[in-house]
Design a protein around this motif. Sequence first.
Motif, PDB file in Angstrom:
ATOM      1  N   ASN A 127      13.244 118.802  89.918  1.00 29.53           N
ATOM      2  CA  ASN A 127      12.582 118.267  91.109  1.00 29.53           C
ATOM      3  C   ASN A 127      13.541 117.557  92.057  1.00 29.53           C
ATOM      4  O   ASN A 127      13.403 117.638  93.276  1.00 29.53           O
ATOM      5  N   HIS A 128      14.505 116.844  91.496  1.00 27.73           N
ATOM      6  CA  HIS A 128      15.399 116.030  92.315  1.00 27.73           C
ATOM      7  C   HIS A 128      16.731 116.703  92.617  1.00 27.73           C
ATOM      8  O   HIS A 128      17.592 116.120  93.282  1.00 27.73           O
ATOM      9  N   ALA A 129      16.899 117.940  92.144  1.00 29.87           N
ATOM     10  CA  ALA A 129      18.166 118.651  92.389  1.00 29.87           C
ATOM     11  C   ALA A 129      18.257 119.098  93.845  1.00 29.87           C
ATOM     12  O   ALA A 129      17.305 119.632  94.405  1.00 29.87           O
ATOM     13  N   ARG A 130      19.411 118.860  94.441  1.00 26.69           N
ATOM     14  CA  ARG A 130      19.674 119.414  95.774  1.00 26.69           C
ATOM     15  C   ARG A 130      19.759 120.929  95.665  1.00 26.69           C
ATOM     16  O   ARG A 130      19.150 121.671  96.427  1.00 26.69           O
ATOM     17  N   ILE A 131      20.518 121.394  94.661  1.00 25.28           N
ATOM     18  CA  ILE A 131      20.637 122.819  94.355  1.00 25.28           C
ATOM     19  C   ILE A 131      20.542 122.982  92.846  1.00 25.28           C
ATOM     20  O   ILE A 131      21.168 122.231  92.086  1.00 25.28           O
ATOM     21  N   LEU A 132      19.758 123.958  92.399  1.00 30.90           N
ATOM     22  CA  LEU A 132      19.688 124.306  90.986  1.00 30.90           C
ATOM     23  C   LEU A 132      20.477 125.592  90.787  1.00 30.90           C
ATOM     24  O   LEU A 132      20.087 126.648  91.281  1.00 30.90           O
ATOM     25  N   GLN A 133      21.601 125.491  90.083  1.00 30.08           N
ATOM     26  CA  GLN A 133      22.375 126.691  89.770  1.00 30.08           C
ATOM     27  C   GLN A 133      21.976 127.175  88.384  1.00 30.08           C
ATOM     28  O   GLN A 133      21.858 126.376  87.445  1.00 30.08           O
ATOM     29  N   ILE A 134      21.770 128.476  88.248  1.00 31.28           N
ATOM     30  CA  ILE A 134      21.372 129.046  86.956  1.00 31.28           C
ATOM     31  C   ILE A 134      22.409 130.087  86.557  1.00 31.28           C
ATOM     32  O   ILE A 134      22.798 130.942  87.362  1.00 31.28           O
ATOM     33  N   ALA A 135      22.873 130.011  85.310  1.00 36.31           N
ATOM     34  CA  ALA A 135      23.956 130.891  84.872  1.00 36.31           C
ATOM     35  C   ALA A 135      23.675 131.481  83.494  1.00 36.31           C
ATOM     36  O   ALA A 135      23.028 130.861  82.644  1.00 36.31           O
ATOM     37  N   ALA A 136      24.166 132.700  83.289  1.00 35.05           N
ATOM     38  CA  ALA A 136      24.067 133.383  81.996  1.00 35.05           C
ATOM     39  C   ALA A 136      25.107 134.485  81.990  1.00 35.05           C
ATOM     40  O   ALA A 136      25.768 134.748  83.000  1.00 35.05           O
ATOM     41  N   GLU A 137      25.244 135.135  80.843  1.00 36.63           N
ATOM     42  CA  GLU A 137      26.189 136.251  80.736  1.00 36.63           C
ATOM     43  C   GLU A 137      25.485 137.505  80.234  1.00 36.63           C
ATOM     44  O   GLU A 137      24.461 137.427  79.546  1.00 36.63           O
ATOM     45  N   ASP A 177      24.430 115.632  92.945  1.00 33.33           N
ATOM     46  CA  ASP A 177      22.998 115.816  93.180  1.00 33.33           C
ATOM     47  C   ASP A 177      22.482 117.179  92.737  1.00 33.33           C
ATOM     48  O   ASP A 177      21.293 117.456  92.866  1.00 33.33           O
ATOM     49  N   ASP A 178      23.368 118.023  92.242  1.00 33.85           N
ATOM     50  CA  ASP A 178      22.986 119.367  91.827  1.00 33.85           C
ATOM     51  C   ASP A 178      22.837 119.441  90.303  1.00 33.85           C
ATOM     52  O   ASP A 178      23.316 118.577  89.571  1.00 33.85           O
ATOM     53  N   VAL A 179      22.188 120.496  89.835  1.00 32.19           N
ATOM     54  CA  VAL A 179      21.929 120.681  88.407  1.00 32.19           C
ATOM     55  C   VAL A 179      22.315 122.097  87.998  1.00 32.19           C
ATOM     56  O   VAL A 179      22.061 123.060  88.729  1.00 32.19           O
ATOM     57  N   LEU A 180      22.933 122.231  86.836  1.00 30.86           N
ATOM     58  CA  LEU A 180      23.279 123.538  86.278  1.00 30.86           C
ATOM     59  C   LEU A 180      22.352 123.846  85.113  1.00 30.86           C
ATOM     60  O   LEU A 180      22.184 123.018  84.212  1.00 30.86           O
ATOM     61  N   MET A 181      21.736 125.028  85.133  1.00 31.91           N
ATOM     62  CA  MET A 181      20.928 125.498  84.010  1.00 31.91           C
ATOM     63  C   MET A 181      21.630 126.678  83.364  1.00 31.91           C
ATOM     64  O   MET A 181      21.950 127.663  84.033  1.00 31.91           O
ATOM     65  N   ILE A 182      21.879 126.578  82.074  1.00 36.92           N
ATOM     66  CA  ILE A 182      22.545 127.641  81.318  1.00 36.92           C
ATOM     67  C   ILE A 182      21.529 128.309  80.399  1.00 36.92           C
ATOM     68  O   ILE A 182      20.789 127.635  79.680  1.00 36.92           O
TER      69      ILE A 182
END
Length: 279
Positions: A127-137, A177-182
Amino acid sequence: MNNENIIDIIYGNLGSMTATDQKVAHAVLTAPKDAVNYTISELAKVAQVSEASISRFCKNLDLTGFHQLKIQLAKVADDESSYYDEINIDDVQQALTNIKNNKVAEISNTLASFTTPTLKKIMALINHARILQIAAEGNTYPVVADAIYRFNQIGILAIGAESWSTSIGQTLNLITDDVLMIISNSGESKALLKQIDVAHKQGMQVIAITNRKDSPIALKADQHLRTSVRQYVLNSDYYFSRVAAITAIETLFLLLIAENRKRLSAIQNHENIISTDKI
């Protein structure tokens, strides 16, 4: 080990087990009810390994020994949703039923592992992330593409890239302010572990979705959701099912909408815009 389902734990570790441990795992997973009543020598005979190998198997699962393995199995032995139903193409209708049972088990056991405090923390981060980056392989990236689409639909700016080189380049341009989702099946990808290190250097929080809570990625992440899989191909090969990971993403998506119903209008607005491309 807390109250985790031992069947989930064994499935989650299959991909990284030694060949000997896999023999023991397959013997246990094939007949959990029988395994509860085995002596260590009987299980060793069924798995075609030594008694010492059984002890090592238990130790590798962070169990105190064979007795604790039996106790944990006894807790779930009557819950057939924990099991894997073999798929035999000789009976297509039965195979379809077994596939359904396996997928229901993946969804049920994945959702059962989620706790309210963890979900609330993850939702707050998103909710509070400026940008949500999502990563996988590799073959997990379609889950990322689906997640990026869904989160953008409800007004959460999500980005990602199938190329890890591009993805890590994105991370280098992100801030506190950003969040990384793996998203990772095994939770052991060296590239994704490196990406978490970069994200932390940028001051970012990291969310991980993996099949093991004790995987390197899960342990490095700030928040973690554990998924459950029930899938084999052929007779013994381990195979990653995307159903569990997609379940985790869809759960977050639906909870975020339930938390803020205004997001439904964002979906409608998006659908109205793209509807001009439809016949």
